[in-house]
Structures are given as structure tokens and as C-alpha cells.
Write an enzyme that holds these catalytic residues in place. Structure first.
Site, PDB file in Angstrom:
ATOM      1  N   ASN A 134       0.841  -1.212   0.000  1.00 55.47           N
ATOM      2  CA  ASN A 134       0.000   0.000   0.000  1.00 55.47           C
ATOM      3  C   ASN A 134       0.869   1.252   0.000  1.00 55.47           C
ATOM      4  OD1 ASN A 134      -3.028  -0.529   0.166  1.00 55.47           O
ATOM      5  ND2 ASN A 134      -2.245  -1.982   1.673  1.00 55.47           N
TER       6      ASN A 134
ATOM      7  N   HIS B 186      -8.852  -0.980   6.282  1.00 57.68           N
ATOM      8  CA  HIS B 186      -9.034  -2.264   6.948  1.00 57.68           C
ATOM      9  C   HIS B 186      -9.564  -3.264   5.918  1.00 57.68           C
ATOM     10  CE1 HIS B 186      -9.488  -4.872  10.408  1.00 57.68           C
ATOM     11  NE2 HIS B 186     -10.593  -5.309   9.835  1.00 57.68           N
TER      12      HIS B 186
ATOM     13  N   GLU C 192      -7.586  -2.831  -2.021  1.00 56.77           N
ATOM     14  CA  GLU C 192      -7.016  -1.825  -1.111  1.00 56.77           C
ATOM     15  C   GLU C 192      -6.216  -0.791  -1.894  1.00 56.77           C
ATOM     16  OE1 GLU C 192      -4.920  -3.168   2.437  1.00 56.77           O
ATOM     17  OE2 GLU C 192      -5.973  -5.064   2.317  1.00 56.77           O
TER      18      GLU C 192
HETATM   19  C1  GRF Z   1      -3.197  -4.796   4.284  1.00 53.42           C
HETATM   20  O1  GRF Z   1      -4.086  -5.853   4.131  1.00 53.42           O
HETATM   21  C2  GRF Z   1      -3.809  -3.779   5.208  1.00 53.42           C
HETATM   22  O2  GRF Z   1      -5.165  -3.614   5.054  1.00 53.42           O
HETATM   23  C3  GRF Z   1      -3.521  -4.410   6.527  1.00 53.42           C
HETATM   24  O3  GRF Z   1      -2.212  -4.917   6.386  1.00 53.42           O
HETATM   25  C4  GRF Z   1      -1.958  -5.227   5.034  1.00 53.42           C
HETATM   26  C5  GRF Z   1      -0.749  -4.463   4.623  1.00 53.42           C
HETATM   27  O4  GRF Z   1      -0.228  -4.862   3.413  1.00 53.42           O
HETATM   28  N1  GRF Z   1      -3.773  -3.502   7.596  1.00 53.42           N
HETATM   29  P1  GRF Z   1       0.978  -4.052   2.799  1.00 53.42           P
HETATM   30  O5  GRF Z   1       2.086  -3.998   3.841  1.00 53.42           O
HETATM   31  O6  GRF Z   1       0.502  -2.692   2.431  1.00 53.42           O
HETATM   32  O7  GRF Z   1       1.407  -4.845   1.606  1.00 53.42           O
END
Ligand code: GRF
Length: 210
Positions: A14, A109, A179
Site C-alpha cells: 500500500n 481495513h 485496497e
Molecule cells: C493490508 O491488508 C492492510 O489492510 C492491513 O495490512 C496489510 C498491509 O499490506 N492492515 P501491505 O504492507 O501494504 O502490503
């Protein structure tokens, strides 16, 4: 122009997506800082490689919780941060940060809150619980952060179906893709002043072509 700080503890997908988005929107936003508790997580590795400033705040470096809070607060001031984005940050955000940045901290989330949120619901636990409960749909929730874990005002939710042959692994991949897409969309609303407050409820201004 808004200055952003990302908090991340994990792979950082992310964070990376948001960073790339910020580069394309450099007239509106800049990621000035990454805060992490994990010295060699994917997010920190990416920050090093791309010369993004970062700080590590954890119990090894700052045994006293107050000192962790102070380190974060001082850094946020130093980098003149306007918005904080939590992107897979597994620690609790210090209460002073939450108070100082009221309605300025976003979290994503990987479920349709309030379902599968709160204590213990993070990472694969969420997707395992969704599969075990035989839900027909899941999705993502983007919300502002307040002192109640996973309970801050919801800005946006998007659902996807859970298929009969899904397992937690497959589901987590689809949700993660969602996401990336939705986080960028909501950040884009934020930097374009499209998120407005109706009392205690954040709303997305309707007239917007995206
Ligand atoms: C994602 O699923 C987010 O929603 C959760 O942790 C994960 C993080 O993934 N809180 P990344 O580190 O961004 O790949």
C-alpha cells in the site's frame, strides 16, 4: 500542497502504491516521511532504495512508550505533516498523535467494518474469519482514526464477492488489490478537497469525475 506521513510495518505494498501515486500528483501531495516499527520490513527497504526519509520507532530503540510518542510527534512537526496514512501499521498510534491529528489520520481495513474489526483482526486473521463465517461478501473499509480501534468515522467501503472455492490466501490477494485501488481513490479525494464533514460524518462530494 499536503505533506503526508505513512505508517507501515509490513511488505509495504500500500505504501509503494501511495508513493507512486504521490509522484504523479506532486503538485498536490508529497510523502515526507515513513514511520515504521520494523527495521527491515518491505516498506523500510523501499524507503531506503527510493531515498524517502524514515524513522524507526519501537520498544528496542525507545523502551519507554512516552519516548516513542515524543519521537513520532517531533518528527511529524519537523516534516510539517498534514495527513497520516496507516498502511499495514501493526502498532497502536500514540494517543497524542491521534489527538493532534484529529480527522487527519486514514486507515484501511481489509473487511467491511464493523464486521471482522477490532482486537485480533489483522492480516490473515481477518480473511480466515471471513472464510470460516461463510460470508458471501467481503471488501475494504477506509476510515479516519480515532482512539477506538477500527471504529473511527467511515469514509468509504467497497465490497467484493467471496466465492465458493475461495480460501483466505486467495481472498487476501483480491482484497489487497482492492485496497490499492480504493486507498489511492480516497487520497485523491482528500487532496482535492472532496471529503467534507456533515456533522460527525465524512462524505464524499458528489460532483466529481474520477
Ligand atoms: C493490508 O491488508 C492492510 O489492510 C492491513 O495490512 C496489510 C498491509 O499490506 N492492515 P501491505 O504492507 O501494504 O502490503
Amino acid at each position: 500542497m499536503f505533506n503526508f506521513c505513512i505508517f507501515a510495518s509490513g511488505a509495504g505494498s500500500n505504501f509503494i502504491e501511495i508513493y507512486r501515486f504521490s509522484k504523479k500528483n506532486s503538485n498536490k501531495m508529497k510523502i515526507n516521511l515513513l514511520v515504521s516499527d520494523k527495521v527491515d520490513c518491505g516498506a523500510v527497504k523501499y524507503a531506503k532504495k527510493n531515498e524517502i526519509d524514515y524513522i524507526i520507532v519501537n520498544v528496542n530503540l525507545f523502551p519507554n512508550a512516552k519516548d516513542q510518542e515524543t519521537r513520532i510527534i517531533e518528527s511529524l512537526k519537523f516534516y510539517k505533516i498534514n495527513y497520516i496514512v496507516l498502511a499495514g501499521y501493526i502498532k497502536k498510534v500514540p494517543i497524542k498523535v491521534i489527538n493532534d491529528f484529529k480527522n487527519k489520520i486514514l486507515n484501511i481495513h481489509p473487511s467491511l467494518l464493523p464486521k471482522f474489526g477490532g482486537k485480533g483482526f489483522y492480516g490473515m486473521n481477518v480473511h480466515n474469519a471471513v472464510i470460516q463465517s461463510k460470508e458471501s461478501k467481503t471488501g475494504v473499509t477506509i476510515h479516519f482514526v480515532n482512539k477506538d480501534y477500527d471504529k473511527g468515522p467511515i469514509i468509504y467501503q467497497e465490497e467484493i464477492p467471496v466465492y465458493a472455492n475461495d480460501n483466505a490466501e486467495k481472498l487476501s490477494k483480491r482484497v489487497l488489490r482492492l485496497e490499492h485501488k480504493t486507498y489511492k481513490k480516497i487520497i485523491s479525494y482528500l487532496i482535492n478537497d472532496k471529503i467534507i464533514w456533515n456533522g460527525n460524518k465524512p462524505e464524499i462530494r458528489k460532483i466529481y469525475n474520477d
